[in-house]
Design an enzyme around this catalytic site. Structure first.
Site, mmCIF file in Angstrom:
data_model
loop_
_atom_site.group_PDB
_atom_site.id
_atom_site.type_symbol
_atom_site.label_atom_id
_atom_site.label_comp_id
_atom_site.label_asym_id
_atom_site.label_seq_id
_atom_site.Cartn_x
_atom_site.Cartn_y
_atom_site.Cartn_z
ATOM 1 N N GLU A 76 -4.670 7.688 -3.052
ATOM 2 C CA GLU A 76 -5.176 6.402 -2.581
ATOM 3 C C GLU A 76 -5.464 5.457 -3.735
ATOM 4 O OE1 GLU A 76 -5.260 5.095 0.411
ATOM 5 O OE2 GLU A 76 -4.387 6.925 1.210
ATOM 6 N N HIS B 282 0.829 -1.204 0.000
ATOM 7 C CA HIS B 282 0.000 0.000 0.000
ATOM 8 C C HIS B 282 0.866 1.258 0.000
ATOM 9 C CE1 HIS B 282 -3.756 2.207 1.171
ATOM 10 N NE2 HIS B 282 -2.869 3.049 1.696
ATOM 11 N N GLU B 283 1.801 1.327 0.924
ATOM 12 C CA GLU B 283 2.640 2.527 1.026
ATOM 13 C C GLU B 283 3.589 2.641 -0.167
ATOM 14 O OE1 GLU B 283 1.575 4.585 3.016
ATOM 15 O OE2 GLU B 283 0.392 3.237 4.276
ATOM 16 N N HIS C 182 1.803 4.602 -2.815
ATOM 17 C CA HIS C 182 1.918 6.047 -2.573
ATOM 18 C C HIS C 182 3.289 6.564 -3.018
ATOM 19 C CE1 HIS C 182 -1.788 6.886 -0.449
ATOM 20 N NE2 HIS C 182 -1.570 5.957 0.447
#
Length: 506
Positions: A298, A268-269, A272
């Site tokens: 997101e 997830h990170e 980003h």
């Protein structure tokens, strides 16, 4: 551009670089506070962050910037300026106008407050101690209303706070969107609940910390994360942060009894970080050197974590490597069983660990609670019970305590109440639209994922989304890339197709 205007443009960009650098220093101190800083350093750190915010705010609102923007306005709008320079001028104007509405004293006080609030939350959550954060939350609510009031003329008190993260979005646009989504997701989750449940017990065997971190970093690098421009560390609540164009860091949280926690947090990170790392280097140290909106950001974290990281194609390639990393724990687990386990749908208490089908219900609950707080329909004292009641109503589960209830998310303890949560669901919706556009352009992407190759997808995302930074609004970018405005249908289609495959026709 004549020589005089050229000097003014150079001066304006130099002034903005100072603001950019002060923001980077603040981000560095925040990163340290959430990773390595000893707890006793919290009071001094709060003062330091308040000082930096005051200095940055003074520079953001310096009348000299306003004069330079005014003097350069005709040139920026004339057509003589490049598209890049016109966009940069427009973004600086927007940020200057927004900053000048907020007094420097308020900006500094707010920075100091949220730093103290975060430090208290970090200690209170493990102790299940809502009473410790209660006074901070009451003050945050008051400061959030004050923040909104610096932008009069809103239809809803949350609108200015939402606009800071997701420009152009309002309560009036988000509420019906979320309600349509809720009405579609609730029956989908109910239909899945009637099917035989997937066994995921093997995910909760003991998985040593270092092996988890090493495998997660291997995946991050394969996705395209550049470890010469970043690093990964551990924290209470995972996040990505950026100190400069070439220093973009990620964090994760390891639970040795839950293999999926750190692994999918890292994915997830990384999503980003890929966005920030992919911005055109010509934008470095400028107001364009960041993503278009919280929702677009997101979309990238959720795309890499879920659409890619939980796909059958991905695990058909990477499961043998995972099994080699944890040979004892996964010796009796076949790839298909693992793939089904990491996509198991079941109502849960923790947003960051929620499956794709129920995840947005967590966001919708939080969005509704913060609107009720801002509208004074709900008091901070009644918030814990309201949290439990809405989880029971919407997901059929209730946390045994506040640690996994109102204390679980950091957002209200490290920022405003309002404006933080809507971006997660907007991102889920956009992710399906963006990925659909990528597949339409390059159908081989899914085959390559099954071979452990992500360059084609990463390059397409960088060329179509990442490199533009903040040059376009989220709506402009979405229409430019997909030819459509924001719509939930591709997202619902993705969920129905994927989970019909996993659980049978739905």
């Amino acid at each position: 551009m004549d020589a005089q205007l050229q000097e003014k443009w150079k001066e304006l960009k130099a002034r903005w670089q100072e603001i950019y650098d002060l923001t980077g220093v603040s981000a560095l101190l925040n990163w340290d506070q959430t990773t390595y800083m000893p707890p006793a350093g919290a009071a001094a750190r709060s003062r330091q962050l308040a000082l930096l915010e005051r200095l940055a705010h003074e520079r953001r609102t310096d009348p000299a910037i306003g004069r330079l923007l005014d003097e350069l306005q005709p040139w920026a709008e004339s057509g003589d300026a490049s598209a890049h320079d016109a966009a940069l001028h427009r973004e600086m104007r927007k940020r200057y106008d927004r900053a000048t509405r907020i007094p420097a004293s308020f900006a500094a006080a707010f920075a100091e407050h949220v730093s103290n609030s975060y430090a208290t939350w970090a200690e209170a959550r493990p102790r299940n101690d809502f009473a410790a954060v209660r006074p901070y939350l009451i003050k945050t609510l008051d400061l959030s209303r004050q923040m909104a009031d610096f932008f009069p003329g809103y239809a809803h008190v949350a609108d200015p706070l939402i606009d800071m993260a997701d420009e152009g979005m309002t309560v009036a646009t988000i509420r019906p969107l979320f309600e349509s989504l809720r009405q579609a997701l609730a029956p989908l989750a109910a239909a899945i609940a009637e099917r035989p449940q997937v066994d995921n017990s093997f995910l909760h065997r003991r998985y040593p910390r270092q092996q988890q971190l090493a495998f997660g970093e291997k995946i991050a690098a394969a996705f395209g994360y550049d470890f010469t421009r970043g690093r990964q560390d551990e924290t209470h609540h995972p996040f990505m942060t950026k100190f400069s164009h070439d220093d973009v860091r990620i964090t994760t949280r390891v639970d040795e009894t839950d293999l999926s926690n750190a692994l999918f947090s890292t994915m997830h990170e990384t999503g980003h970080a890929l966005y920030e790392m992919g911005i055109d280097s010509a934008y470095a140290s400028t107001a364009l050197d960041n993503g278009a909106s919280a929702g677009v950001h997101e979309s990238q974290s959720r795309l890499w974590e879920n659409i890619i990281g939980r796909s059958r194609a991905f695990w058909s390639h990477y499961y043998p490597s995972l099994r080699a990393a944890f040979p004892e724990q996964l010796a009796d687990v076949e790839m298909e069983s693992f793939h089904r386990a990491v996509n198991r749908v079941t109502p849960s208490l923790i947003r960051t660990e929620a499956d794709e089908v129920t995840y947005d219900l967590h966001v919708i609950i939080r969005f509704g609670l913060e609107l009720d707080l801002l509208e004074d329909k709900l008091s901070v004292d009644d918030l814990p019970e309201a949290w439990h009641a809405r989880y029971q109503e919407n997901l059929g589960v209730c946390a045994p305590d506040d640690r996994d209830g109102v204390l679980q998310d950091v957002h209200w303890y490290a920022g405003t109440i309002g404006g933080s949560f809507q971006g997660y669901t907007l991102g889920n919706i956009m992710a399906s639209q963006f990925y659909g556009a990528a597949l339409a352009a390059l159908p081989q992407i899914e085959v390559e994922i099954g071979e452990g190759r992500f360059d084609t997808l990463h390059t397409w995302l960088r060329e179509n989304i990442y490199r533009h930074g903040a040059r376009y609004t989220a709506d402009e970018l979405l229409r430019r890339v997909t030819g459509q405005p924001l719509t939930i249908e591709p997202y619902l289609g993705y969920l129905r197709s994927k989970y019909s495959d996993l659980y049978g026709a739905l």
